[in-house]
Every structure is written in C-alpha cells, then in structure tokens.
Design an enzyme around this catalytic site. Structure first.
Site, mmCIF file in Angstrom:
data_model
loop_
_atom_site.group_PDB
_atom_site.id
_atom_site.type_symbol
_atom_site.label_atom_id
_atom_site.label_comp_id
_atom_site.label_asym_id
_atom_site.label_seq_id
_atom_site.Cartn_x
_atom_site.Cartn_y
_atom_site.Cartn_z
ATOM 1 N N HIS A 121 0.815 -1.210 0.000
ATOM 2 C CA HIS A 121 0.000 0.000 0.000
ATOM 3 C C HIS A 121 0.855 1.270 0.000
ATOM 4 O O HIS A 121 0.484 2.262 -0.625
ATOM 5 C CB HIS A 121 -1.011 -0.034 1.155
ATOM 6 C CG HIS A 121 -2.140 -0.980 0.860
ATOM 7 N ND1 HIS A 121 -2.125 -2.308 1.242
ATOM 8 C CD2 HIS A 121 -3.281 -0.802 0.163
ATOM 9 C CE1 HIS A 121 -3.213 -2.889 0.792
ATOM 10 N NE2 HIS A 121 -3.942 -2.012 0.140
ATOM 11 N N HIS A 179 5.209 -14.507 6.738
ATOM 12 C CA HIS A 179 5.788 -13.429 7.540
ATOM 13 C C HIS A 179 4.812 -12.958 8.607
ATOM 14 O O HIS A 179 5.140 -12.913 9.782
ATOM 15 C CB HIS A 179 6.224 -12.255 6.667
ATOM 16 C CG HIS A 179 7.046 -11.273 7.429
ATOM 17 N ND1 HIS A 179 6.489 -10.314 8.244
ATOM 18 C CD2 HIS A 179 8.381 -11.132 7.532
ATOM 19 C CE1 HIS A 179 7.454 -9.627 8.809
ATOM 20 N NE2 HIS A 179 8.618 -10.097 8.401
ATOM 21 N N GLU A 209 5.115 -12.920 12.551
ATOM 22 C CA GLU A 209 4.749 -11.659 13.200
ATOM 23 C C GLU A 209 3.253 -11.385 13.250
ATOM 24 O O GLU A 209 2.826 -10.301 13.616
ATOM 25 C CB GLU A 209 5.480 -10.501 12.513
ATOM 26 C CG GLU A 209 6.971 -10.519 12.836
ATOM 27 C CD GLU A 209 7.776 -9.496 12.054
ATOM 28 O OE1 GLU A 209 7.198 -8.517 11.578
ATOM 29 O OE2 GLU A 209 8.996 -9.717 11.924
ATOM 30 N N HIS A 241 14.410 -14.868 8.522
ATOM 31 C CA HIS A 241 13.299 -15.542 9.207
ATOM 32 C C HIS A 241 13.345 -17.066 9.019
ATOM 33 O O HIS A 241 13.142 -17.820 9.962
ATOM 34 C CB HIS A 241 11.954 -15.008 8.713
ATOM 35 C CG HIS A 241 11.647 -13.624 9.197
ATOM 36 N ND1 HIS A 241 11.663 -13.286 10.524
ATOM 37 C CD2 HIS A 241 11.320 -12.493 8.524
ATOM 38 C CE1 HIS A 241 11.349 -11.992 10.647
ATOM 39 N NE2 HIS A 241 11.153 -11.496 9.451
#
Ligand code: CO
Length: 294
Positions: A121, A179, A209, A241
């Site tokens: 966005h 993620h 997360e 990660h």
C-alpha cells in the site's frame, strides 16, 4: 468586416494556445514512449537468499526482453545494512526518481511481496504521487503481489503442493512459515490455510509476526497426534526468518518449539521465488499491468 476580424483574432489565439501547449510538453519535442519495469521487493541482506531475486530477475527479463528492468527494496533497514557492505540498493522513491530522470514514460512497478500489506500500500501511495509530478511519467501502474485475488490463492496453493518434499507421508505435517503482519491483509494466511486444508488437512500456515503463530499451529499438530513436520518458508526468500526463526537452533525457533513438543522437524530452506511456477504468478500480474500500456 467586424466578424472577419473577430475570426482572425480567434485563429491567432488558438494558434498561440496550441504552441504554448507544445512548449509545456517539453520545449517543443514530443516525448518518445519508453516503458520500464521496477521490481519492488522487501529485500534481504542474507547472501544465500539472493538466489530468489536472481531467479525473478532472470525470468522477468526473459518474459520482457525489450523492457529495461530496475530494482528497489522497500526495507530501509536492509538497504542501510547493505550500504555498509558497499552494496547500494534503491528505495522505491529513489528508483522512480532515477527512472523519471531517464525519461521513462510508462512504468510498471511490480510488487514482489507475498500479500498486499503495508509495503504494497505504501508502494501504491508513492507511485501515485509520482504520477502527479510535472514532467513525470505518462502512466505508472502497480502490479499486485503474489496473493491478491481469490484465484491467486488457489494457484499458489496448487503450485506449493507440488513442492512439498516427496518423502513426506500424508500423516505428517507440512508447516508453512508466512511473515505475518498487523495490517488487515494478515487474513490471507488463514485463507491460504483453508485452501490448503481443502486438499490436505495436515498442511498448516503460520506466521512469525501475525496470527496464527507457531504456538497455535503446535496445538493443532499435537491434537492430531502428528509426530513429524516439514517446515517450509512461505516467503519469497529463505532469509533471516527462514534460517533463524524457522530452522535455527535458538530455543524460540519453530524447529526448537516443535522438537520440544516431541515433533520431529525437517526444515526446507527454499524461498517461494526459487520455484519457477510461483514466479510465473508474479509474472502474470506484471503482464496484466503491462497490457495497459499497449
Ligand atoms: Co520480518
């Protein structure tokens, strides 16, 4: 006579206005149409993760051989980390400013993110700002990330199913690590899990997360009395990660948490962008964007 005079004044006025318009369009010379692609990834500072970006780059250049391709990383932390190692990676804004300078007229900014979250966005927002600049692009469009429409979820689920290791048995779990985010689009992960489970009830999607987290997934696996789990990143790169939070030896890694609960873990260190048929889904989104420039 009066009428003729008015008419000639009008002619002069029109001629004057049109020459001003030409001048405003770049001192009298018409701009040549120049299309460009900007690939926008979160970024990674892990050298082993670069294979994902190299694969995307190679495949996109092959799909659009005549169109210049540029890159930008949305993560400022990663850009700064790489800068200290002497590797300069542009932000979206810097990359677009450079493309503006190079007189690109039509730019497709392709999001290489997995979900349309904050990064996506922000990209839309700033790309839109560039479309309003004087002397800027005639058109700039932003391509959807991997998951956008319902059809994308189905395609990604079907494709990822093909990449589950062959040695995995039906009664063993597959745990994908997304993620996750506090952005509303975190819901995509639960949607993915729903579609996976329509095909195979022992495939799970957790996030680092966001929700669901690994503790939620662990509970379900334990309730199902599953003894073994294949851990796979559901991120374009097998970066920090995947290597640490998923497969690392620290006690809060997914591997350690599941192992402590009596579940044998098999981590797979491969990002989704290492699979050609997943990259093809991003390419389809880019093709759709480029079709508006014809
Ligand atoms: Co992260």
């Amino acid at each position: 006579m009066k009428k003729r005079k008015l008419f000639s004044v009008l002619i002069i006025l029109v001629t004057l206005l049109s020459s001003i318009a030409v001048l405003a369009g770049g001192h009298g010379h018409k701009r040549i149409k120049k299309k460009g692609i900007l690939l926008v990834a979160f970024g990674s500072s892990i050298p082993e993760a670069q294979v994902s970006f190299q694969n995307i780059d190679k495949k996109i250049r092959a799909a659009f051989p005549e169109i210049p391709v540029r890159w930008a990383y949305t993560s400022s932390i990663i850009r700064h980390k790489l800068a200290k190692q002497g590797k300069q990676l542009d932000s979206v804004e810097v990359a677009l400013a450079k493309m503006m300078d190079e007189e690109f007229t039509h730019v497709a900014a392709q999001s290489l993110h997995t979900i349309p979250g904050k990064e996506f966005h922000d990209l839309r927002h700033n790309a839109h700002a560039f479309s309003n600049m004087a002397g800027g692009f005639d058109r700039i469009l932003v391509g959807y990330p991997l998951l956008a429409e319902e059809e994308d979820i189905r395609k990604v689920v079907n494709t990822m199913m093909k990449h589950i290791p062959k040695q995995r048995k039906k009664k063993e779990a597959v745990v994908l690590m997304g993620h996750g985010t506090s952005h509303p689009s975190n819901a995509f992960y639960a949607a993915m899990m729903y579609h996976f489970q329509q095909k195979d009830p022992n495939i799970f999607v957790g996030t680092v997360e966001g929700a669901p987290g690994i503790l939620d997934i662990k509970e379900i696996i334990l309730n199902k009395k599953i003894k073994k789990a294949f851990l796979m990143p559901f991120m374009s790169v097998a970066g920090d990660h995947a290597r640490n939070d998923m497969a690392g030896d620290e006690e809060d890694s997914w591997k350690s948490i599941l192992t402590a609960a009596g579940i044998t873990c098999v981590p797979i260190l491969k990002g989704t962008a290492e699979y050609d048929d997943i990259v093809d889904i991003w390419i389809d989104h880019l093709k759709e964007t480029m079709s508006h420039f014809e």
